[in-house]
Write an enzyme that holds these catalytic residues in place. Structure first.
Site, PDB file in Angstrom:
ATOM      1  N   HIS A  50      -7.344  35.551 -14.143  1.00 10.58           N
ATOM      2  CA  HIS A  50      -6.867  34.188 -14.389  1.00 10.58           C
ATOM      3  C   HIS A  50      -7.656  33.184 -13.529  1.00 10.58           C
ATOM      4  CE1 HIS A  50      -3.611  31.321 -15.493  1.00 10.58           C
ATOM      5  NE2 HIS A  50      -3.981  30.747 -14.363  1.00 10.58           N
ATOM      6  N   GLU A  51      -7.760  33.480 -12.251  1.00 13.46           N
ATOM      7  CA  GLU A  51      -8.447  32.553 -11.346  1.00 13.46           C
ATOM      8  C   GLU A  51      -9.945  32.485 -11.651  1.00 13.46           C
ATOM      9  OE1 GLU A  51      -6.812  30.506  -9.875  1.00 13.46           O
ATOM     10  OE2 GLU A  51      -4.893  31.529 -10.029  1.00 13.46           O
ATOM     11  N   THR A  66      -0.293   4.745   5.091  1.00 21.80           N
ATOM     12  CA  THR A  66      -1.624   4.169   5.246  1.00 21.80           C
ATOM     13  C   THR A  66      -1.728   3.301   6.498  1.00 21.80           C
ATOM     14  OG1 THR A  66      -0.893   2.533   3.654  1.00 21.80           O
ATOM     15  CG2 THR A  66      -2.432   4.185   2.873  1.00 21.80           C
ATOM     16  N   GLY A  67      -0.649   3.217   7.246  1.00 22.60           N
ATOM     17  CA  GLY A  67      -0.745   2.516   8.526  1.00 22.60           C
ATOM     18  C   GLY A  67      -0.174   1.112   8.505  1.00 22.60           C
ATOM     19  N   GLY A 119       0.819  -1.204   0.000  1.00 24.80           N
ATOM     20  CA  GLY A 119       0.000   0.000   0.000  1.00 24.80           C
ATOM     21  C   GLY A 119       0.848   1.246   0.000  1.00 24.80           C
ATOM     22  N   PRO A 120       0.229   2.379  -0.347  1.00 27.07           N
ATOM     23  CA  PRO A 120       0.965   3.630  -0.414  1.00 27.07           C
ATOM     24  C   PRO A 120       1.490   4.047   0.962  1.00 27.07           C
ATOM     25  CG  PRO A 120      -1.348   3.932  -1.029  1.00 27.07           C
ATOM     26  CD  PRO A 120      -1.181   2.516  -0.662  1.00 27.07           C
ATOM     27  N   PRO A 121       2.475   4.934   1.004  1.00 32.04           N
ATOM     28  CA  PRO A 121       3.047   5.349   2.276  1.00 32.04           C
ATOM     29  C   PRO A 121       2.000   6.021   3.167  1.00 32.04           C
ATOM     30  CG  PRO A 121       4.186   6.430   0.431  1.00 32.04           C
ATOM     31  CD  PRO A 121       3.127   5.583  -0.142  1.00 32.04           C
ATOM     32  N   THR A 179       3.019   0.112   9.129  1.00 30.77           N
ATOM     33  CA  THR A 179       3.848  -0.088  10.314  1.00 30.77           C
ATOM     34  C   THR A 179       2.969  -0.264  11.543  1.00 30.77           C
ATOM     35  OG1 THR A 179       5.367   1.442   9.271  1.00 30.77           O
ATOM     36  CG2 THR A 179       5.828   0.839  11.543  1.00 30.77           C
ATOM     37  N   ASP A 208      -0.508  24.941 -15.093  1.00 29.00           N
ATOM     38  CA  ASP A 208      -1.767  24.508 -15.727  1.00 29.00           C
ATOM     39  C   ASP A 208      -1.455  23.737 -16.992  1.00 29.00           C
ATOM     40  OD1 ASP A 208      -3.105  25.983 -13.863  1.00 29.00           O
ATOM     41  OD2 ASP A 208      -3.382  27.735 -15.161  1.00 29.00           O
TER      42      ASP A 208
HETATM   43  P1  ADP Z   1       3.176   3.314   6.669  1.00 23.25           P
HETATM   44  O1  ADP Z   1       4.001   2.325   7.415  1.00 23.25           O
HETATM   45  O2  ADP Z   1       2.070   2.709   5.879  1.00 23.25           O
HETATM   46  O3  ADP Z   1       3.966   4.285   5.849  1.00 23.25           O
HETATM   47  P2  ADP Z   1       2.585   4.257   9.311  1.00 23.25           P
HETATM   48  O4  ADP Z   1       2.004   3.050   9.919  1.00 23.25           O
HETATM   49  O5  ADP Z   1       4.001   4.550   9.650  1.00 23.25           O
HETATM   50  O6  ADP Z   1       2.413   4.228   7.741  1.00 23.25           O
HETATM   51  O7  ADP Z   1       1.664   5.486   9.674  1.00 23.25           O
HETATM   52  C1  ADP Z   1       2.167   6.727  10.071  1.00 23.25           C
HETATM   53  C2  ADP Z   1       1.229   7.411  11.055  1.00 23.25           C
HETATM   54  O8  ADP Z   1       0.007   7.734  10.414  1.00 23.25           O
HETATM   55  C3  ADP Z   1       0.846   6.543  12.214  1.00 23.25           C
HETATM   56  O9  ADP Z   1       1.726   6.701  13.261  1.00 23.25           O
HETATM   57  C4  ADP Z   1      -0.547   7.067  12.573  1.00 23.25           C
HETATM   58  O10 ADP Z   1      -0.459   8.160  13.444  1.00 23.25           O
HETATM   59  C5  ADP Z   1      -1.101   7.536  11.274  1.00 23.25           C
HETATM   60  N1  ADP Z   1      -1.982   6.548  10.644  1.00 23.25           N
HETATM   61  C6  ADP Z   1      -1.815   5.991   9.419  1.00 23.25           C
HETATM   62  N2  ADP Z   1      -2.805   5.147   9.131  1.00 23.25           N
HETATM   63  C7  ADP Z   1      -3.624   5.126  10.177  1.00 23.25           C
HETATM   64  C8  ADP Z   1      -4.836   4.435  10.478  1.00 23.25           C
HETATM   65  N3  ADP Z   1      -5.393   3.575   9.608  1.00 23.25           N
HETATM   66  N4  ADP Z   1      -5.425   4.662  11.675  1.00 23.25           N
HETATM   67  C9  ADP Z   1      -4.887   5.531  12.546  1.00 23.25           C
HETATM   68  N5  ADP Z   1      -3.753   6.203  12.331  1.00 23.25           N
HETATM   69  C10 ADP Z   1      -3.111   6.036  11.157  1.00 23.25           C
END
Ligand code: ADP
Length: 510
Positions: free
Chosen positions: A314-315, A97-98, A93-95, A100, A396
């Site tokens: 422009h905007e 996203t939780g 998954g993308p960075p 770790t 743009d």
């Molecule tokens: P990854 O390893 O996917 O790059 P991390 O787990 O390190 O992401 O997430 C970094 C921080 O983002 C976590 O410490 C938390 O505070 C927050 N975070 C990310 N995803 C979640 C989630 N699903 N629920 C709660 N907090 C999240």
């Protein structure tokens, strides 16, 4: 003879002094002699303290991983029926996203120690260092089994062997081989589970993915609306938030944000609140924090000048098109207050949740999006003349070119037909990419040009047809500097009513 003896003695003393110095150096005794032996770079946490409840919004991933906790807690349940416990789980998954957090939560729920290391830590200049780190890590883990080993960014070591620039890398290969050997080496039921994280599963070596290694793969996607709401709820617990703030509204405004970005957003809002000496976070701080994170730091408004007028037109060009084009997202706000990073103003649409969450965009939406992006330049040219257009539209135009190119070469939305002419994942390191003949390249270019030209012509036409409305909106923007979507739409409605009345009056007179 005495002189010769003296010289030899002197040399011996000198060499000993050098050796002793290196032995006392801060890196530990004998540093100079054994650089190949790893200094342990991994971290160990006996108790992570993270539970599944702390990870919000990614229910599917959590459910799949629940089983891993059972493997660690009650292996007998599985071994009794002859099942082999999986050794590895790959989180994709993308960075942010939780991933770790999830790995820590597994360790936390099962109450086992957590070893973590980043893939990039293995990769060193000297051949063999990475491999020795892998050995160290697994030795330590075995001493502490049952436990979790977490390898972040596994793509740093786990890329396909022997492809891409330079045709491979000895050090990385050795490290990877060592990792594979270690994973094969411990018996299935020794209680060590390796969890690895990556956002590039496509570049991983096939050997890593075969059964017996990382045979479980769990996708951790960017959160959807519901997920974002749950994540916001988790992080709002520790903040003082005013009752007027609706977490739902924040979740709606932030499609595409990862968990980490949402956590950061609430933190930035809290910092702004403290700076403004308020008691609790209000919607105003949250809005400002969103703009700050997505666009840039707010600067002081410009003094009245031609530049400011040009920015306003422009905007308004962008904003008006977003309102008038049938398939465009509706306007959230338009402003000429500058932002850091050379942004003189911006017009922002309400994100289209459904499309962002699903990742599916229609052709009509893409074309309107391109037209809207060209609205700024069209207004500049219409109001100030072709000679006065400036470099302010650079980003743009870049966006337009990228979108148009993707429409032709990736989405198959041009008269070239449904062909994937470019590999979106083309990557110099894996040596994969799209290739086509020169003839096709010329056709692609002409298709892209057609799309851009057609959209620009549409934008110019709409601006020209609505010129007096454009003037009125630009005046309002110059005066107020920021117009919210509602205010903007009210001005358009009032203008339409007025022209209708004038028209009926004219009919009545004639
Ligand atoms: P990854 O390893 O996917 O790059 P991390 O787990 O390190 O992401 O997430 C970094 C921080 O983002 C976590 O410490 C938390 O505070 C927050 N975070 C990310 N995803 C979640 C989630 N699903 N629920 C709660 N907090 C999240």
């Amino acid at each position: 003879m005495l002189i010769q003896v003296f010289v030899i003695l002197f040399l011996i003393v000198g060499v000993m002094a050098i050796l002793r110095r290196s032995a006392n150096s801060p890196g530990g005794p004998g540093q100079a002699m054994n650089f190949g032996k790893s200094r342990a770079r991994f971290q160990m946490e006996a108790k992570t303290g993270v539970l599944f409840d702390d990870v919000a919004g990614i229910e599917e991933a959590k459910e799949e991983l629940q089983e891993v906790v059972t493997f660690l807690k009650k292996p007998e349940k599985f071994t009794a029926v002859g099942a082999r416990i999986p050794k590895g789980v790959l989180l994709i998954g993308p960075p942010g996203t939780g991933k770790t957090m999830l790995a820590k939560a597994i360790a936390g729920e099962a109450g086992v120690p957590f070893f973590s290391i980043s893939g990039s830590e293995f990769v060193e200049m000297f051949v063999g260092v990475g491999a020795s780190r892998v050995r160290d890590l697994f030795r330590k883990a075995k001493e502490n089994a049952p436990c979790i080993i977490f390898i972040d960014e596994i793509d740093a070591v786990g890329r396909q062997r022997g492809v891409g620039i330079g045709g491979g890398n000895d050090e990385r290969e050795q490290t990877l081989n060592q990792l594979l050997t270690e994973m094969d080496g411990f018996e299935g039921n020794s209680g060590i589970i390796v969890i690895a994280a990556t956002n590039r599963p496509d570049v991983l070596d096939q050997a890593l993915l075969r059964p017996g290694r990382f045979d479980r793969q769990v996708t951790v996607d960017l959160p959807t609306f519901k997920g974002r709401l749950q994540i916001l709820e988790v992080h709002a617990r520790s903040k003082k938030i005013d009752e007027s703030v609706s977490l739902e509204a924040i979740a709606r405004r932030t499609p595409g944000f990862s968990g980490a970005e949402l956590a950061n957003l609430l933190n930035e809002s809290a910092i702004l609140t403290a700076r403004r000496r308020k008691e609790a976070v209000t919607m105003e701080e949250v809005e400002d924090a969103i703009d700050r994170l997505t666009i840039g730091l707010r600067l002081t408004p410009l003094l009245d000048s031609k530049k400011k007028r040009m920015t306003a037109y422009h905007e308004i060009g962008h904003a008006l098109l977003s309102e008038l084009l049938p398939n465009c997202d509706k306007l959230n706000k338009v402003t000429i207050i500058p932002r850091s990073g050379g942004i003189e103003g911006f017009s922002q649409t309400m994100p289209n949740e459904e499309m962002i969450d699903s990742g599916l965009y229609t052709r009509a939406w893409l074309l309107d999006r391109i037209t809207m992006a060209l609205g700024g330049r069209a207004a500049d040219a219409e109001v100030f003349g072709e000679d006065e257009v400036d470099t302010g539209a650079t980003s743009d135009i870049k966006q337009v070119t990228n979108l148009a190119r993707q429409m032709v070469t990736v989405f198959g939305m041009s008269s070239l037909g449904p062909l994937a002419l470019e590999n979106m994942e083309s990557d110099p390191y894996t040596g994969r990419g799209g290739d086509y003949s020169e003839e096709i390249a010329i056709k692609i270019d002409s298709q892209i040009r057609d799309i851009a030209k057609q959209c620009y012509a549409d934008a110019q036409r709409i601006i020209r047809e609505n010129r007096s409305l454009v003037d009125q909106l630009a005046d309002a923007l110059l005066e107020q500097e920021t117009l919210e979507g509602e205010e903007f739409r009210a001005i358009i409605a009032a203008f339409r009513k007025e022209t209708e009345q004038v028209a009926t009056a004219a009919v009545a007179v004639s």
